[in-house]
Scaffold this motif. Structure first.
Motif, PDB file in Angstrom:
ATOM      1  N   UNK A  53       0.796  -1.198   0.131  1.00 12.38           N
ATOM      2  CA  UNK A  53      -0.029   0.027  -0.006  1.00 12.38           C
ATOM      3  C   UNK A  53       0.969   1.401  -0.032  1.00 12.38           C
ATOM      4  N   UNK A  54       0.409   2.255  -0.637  1.00  8.57           N
ATOM      5  CA  UNK A  54       1.223   3.599  -0.633  1.00  8.57           C
ATOM      6  C   UNK A  54       1.126   4.351   0.592  1.00  8.57           C
ATOM      7  N   UNK A  80      -7.982   5.576   5.345  1.00  6.13           N
ATOM      8  CA  UNK A  80      -8.586   4.168   4.906  1.00  6.13           C
ATOM      9  C   UNK A  80      -8.252   3.692   3.419  1.00  6.13           C
ATOM     10  N   UNK A  81      -7.900   2.226   3.311  1.00  7.93           N
ATOM     11  CA  UNK A  81      -7.571   1.699   2.209  1.00  7.93           C
ATOM     12  C   UNK A  81      -8.846   0.686   2.190  1.00  7.93           C
ATOM     13  N   UNK A  82      -9.023   0.371   0.861  1.00 13.57           N
ATOM     14  CA  UNK A  82     -10.174  -0.636   0.616  1.00 13.57           C
ATOM     15  C   UNK A  82      -9.460  -1.644  -0.296  1.00 13.57           C
ATOM     16  N   UNK A  90      -6.407  -2.859  -4.929  1.00 12.16           N
ATOM     17  CA  UNK A  90      -6.831  -1.762  -4.206  1.00 12.16           C
ATOM     18  C   UNK A  90      -7.912  -0.924  -4.823  1.00 12.16           C
ATOM     19  N   UNK A  91      -9.187  -1.175  -3.962  1.00 14.95           N
ATOM     20  CA  UNK A  91     -10.249  -0.439  -4.696  1.00 14.95           C
ATOM     21  C   UNK A  91     -10.296   1.204  -4.623  1.00 14.95           C
ATOM     22  N   UNK A  92      -9.826   1.632  -3.517  1.00  9.32           N
ATOM     23  CA  UNK A  92      -9.792   3.345  -3.275  1.00  9.32           C
ATOM     24  C   UNK A  92      -9.090   3.366  -2.023  1.00  9.32           C
ATOM     25  N   UNK A 130     -17.185   6.066  -2.535  1.00  8.93           N
ATOM     26  CA  UNK A 130     -17.498   7.555  -1.915  1.00  8.93           C
ATOM     27  C   UNK A 130     -18.397   7.364  -0.979  1.00  8.93           C
ATOM     28  N   UNK A 131     -18.608   8.431  -0.276  1.00 12.22           N
ATOM     29  CA  UNK A 131     -19.466   8.566   0.968  1.00 12.22           C
ATOM     30  C   UNK A 131     -20.841   8.816   0.188  1.00 12.22           C
ATOM     31  N   UNK A 132     -21.860   8.015   0.974  1.00 13.70           N
ATOM     32  CA  UNK A 132     -23.311   8.187   0.742  1.00 13.70           C
ATOM     33  C   UNK A 132     -24.057   9.020   1.579  1.00 13.70           C
ATOM     34  N   UNK A 133     -23.451   9.036   2.784  1.00  8.20           N
ATOM     35  CA  UNK A 133     -24.003   9.735   3.971  1.00  8.20           C
ATOM     36  C   UNK A 133     -23.057  10.754   4.766  1.00  8.20           C
ATOM     37  N   UNK A 134     -23.238  11.954   5.087  1.00  3.44           N
ATOM     38  CA  UNK A 134     -22.394  12.645   6.114  1.00  3.44           C
ATOM     39  C   UNK A 134     -23.376  13.544   6.754  1.00  3.44           C
ATOM     40  N   UNK A 135     -23.363  12.942   8.100  1.00  4.97           N
ATOM     41  CA  UNK A 135     -24.550  13.495   9.061  1.00  4.97           C
ATOM     42  C   UNK A 135     -24.262  13.787  10.222  1.00  4.97           C
TER      43      UNK A 135
END
Length: 370
Positions: A53-54, A80-82, A90-92, A130-135
């Protein structure tokens, strides 16, 4: 013409020299094996993949966990690495928060990662990266534990106000709050559509209705609770500072064992519930394999620190300093051990017979043990 060529060459040399003098943002990829191939072959295992991982200069990997088809790896600066568990791709990469802001242990629900960072709920979809919620919930803040759970209708978060906050998933408005009778801080929560169970720092375990602050049952351990509740079917396991591991019926709160398992020292951290045994660690006595049905120890590894993965009959145990011990979970004896000296962190994988191993500098390896 020759003077022009010489001048250009000198300029190129200067540019190259300047580039070499500057430190790169990422170090050179380390492709050396995390676990020696000859040791893998001798043990009868199979390496699936290894990646590097980078990780930036001054940054270290520090957490790794299995979530569905993905592997989640965190750095000490909250990056976070996924990784796709099957392919090792590496997904993202995502910066979840500023470096020193604490992040509670994430939850995996509906194929997404759920985090509480400060007083903000973050929901990350690994399929779209990507984020789908930030609350933001001003009334919540950061609790002392990892209190985050959800079911079909509600999200439950433990707050710094010592209360459990139930948020409706349709609009994220607060439905109700709940607290222990002694107002002790809530450190852990689990939830189903039928019941919500939370544990407090003072050692209370409370079962309540999922849609209102109405207590159904309460169990009181004789010591503090600082780790996670773990649900397994219709049972819930509780580790306490009184050194005991309890097995309770999730709907009744009644003890399932005649006596709790006594580990001989405070159970501080979360433990892993496997197919037939529970892997219980404490700092004094190491790692125990405890029979799920009887509550009795099957084996003990004094140098053991945690389970890496398991098969139907075997538990693969990380032991210091850098040894992988293979334990027979039915006969209670050590079968063999393998040197994995470069490994610093590992996932607690109860899903399949695959080890996910890593080090702080970035190497991550997937090794099948069957």
């Amino acid at each position: 013409m020759k003077k022009g060529i010489i001048l250009i060459n000198l300029m190129l040399c200067a540019v190259l020299a300047d580039a070499i003098a500057k430190k790169p943002e990422y170090p050179v990829e380390n492709i050396s094996p995390l676990v020696a191939p000859e040791l893998i072959a001798e043990a009868g295992w199979a390496q699936n993949w290894q990646i590097s991982l980078p990780v930036k200069e001054g940054e270290k990997l520090e957490k790794i966990a299995v979530f569905g088809p993905h592997l989640y790896v965190m750095t000490d600066s909250n990056v976070m690495f996924c990784i796709n568990r099957q392919s090792g791709k590496l997904r993202f990469t995502e910066q979840l928060s500023v470096r020193r802001l604490p992040i509670q242990k994430p939850m995996h629900y509906d194929g997404k990662f759920w985090f509480v960072v400060g007083n903000e709920l973050l929901v990350f979809d690994p399929e779209i990266g990507d984020f789908v919620t930030k609350e933001t919930f001003k009334q919540v803040g950061s609790g002392i534990g990892s209190g985050l759970a959800r079911n079909e209708k509600f999200i439950y978060i433990s707050g710094s106000d010592k209360r459990l906050h139930a948020m409706n998933v349709d609009g994220y408005w607060q439905q109700f709050t709940a607290t222990a009778d002694n107002d002790s801080p809530i450190v852990s929560i689990i939830a189903t559509d039928d019941i919500v169970v939370f544990a407090t720092l003072a050692g209370n375990v409370v079962g309540m209705k999922p849609d209102k602050a109405e207590k159904i049952w309460q169990f009181d351990a004789t010591g503090d609770i600082r780790g996670q509740l773990v649900m397994d079917g219709e049972d819930v396991y509780v580790g306490s500072y009184d050194s005991k591991l309890y097995k309770l019926g999730i709907l009744s709160g009644l003890m399932k064992w005649k006596t709790p398992f006594h580990s001989g020292a405070p159970i501080r951290d979360s433990f892993s519930v496997g197919r037939n045994v529970i892997y219980v660690y404490n700092a004094l006595n190491g790692l125990y394999g405890v029979n799920k049905q009887t509550g009795q120890a099957v084996w003990q590894v004094p140098s053991g620190e945690g389970m890496v993965c398991e098969t139907d009959q075997k538990g693969y145990i990380y032991a210091s300093p850098g040894i992988l011990k293979v334990m027979d979970n039915s006969k209670g004896k050590e079968l063999y051990s393998v040197n994995i000296a470069d490994v610093e962190f590992y996932a607690h994988n109860t899903v399949d017979a695959v080890m996910y191993l890593t080090e702080s500098k970035g190497r991550v390896a997937s090794i099948s043990v069957e």
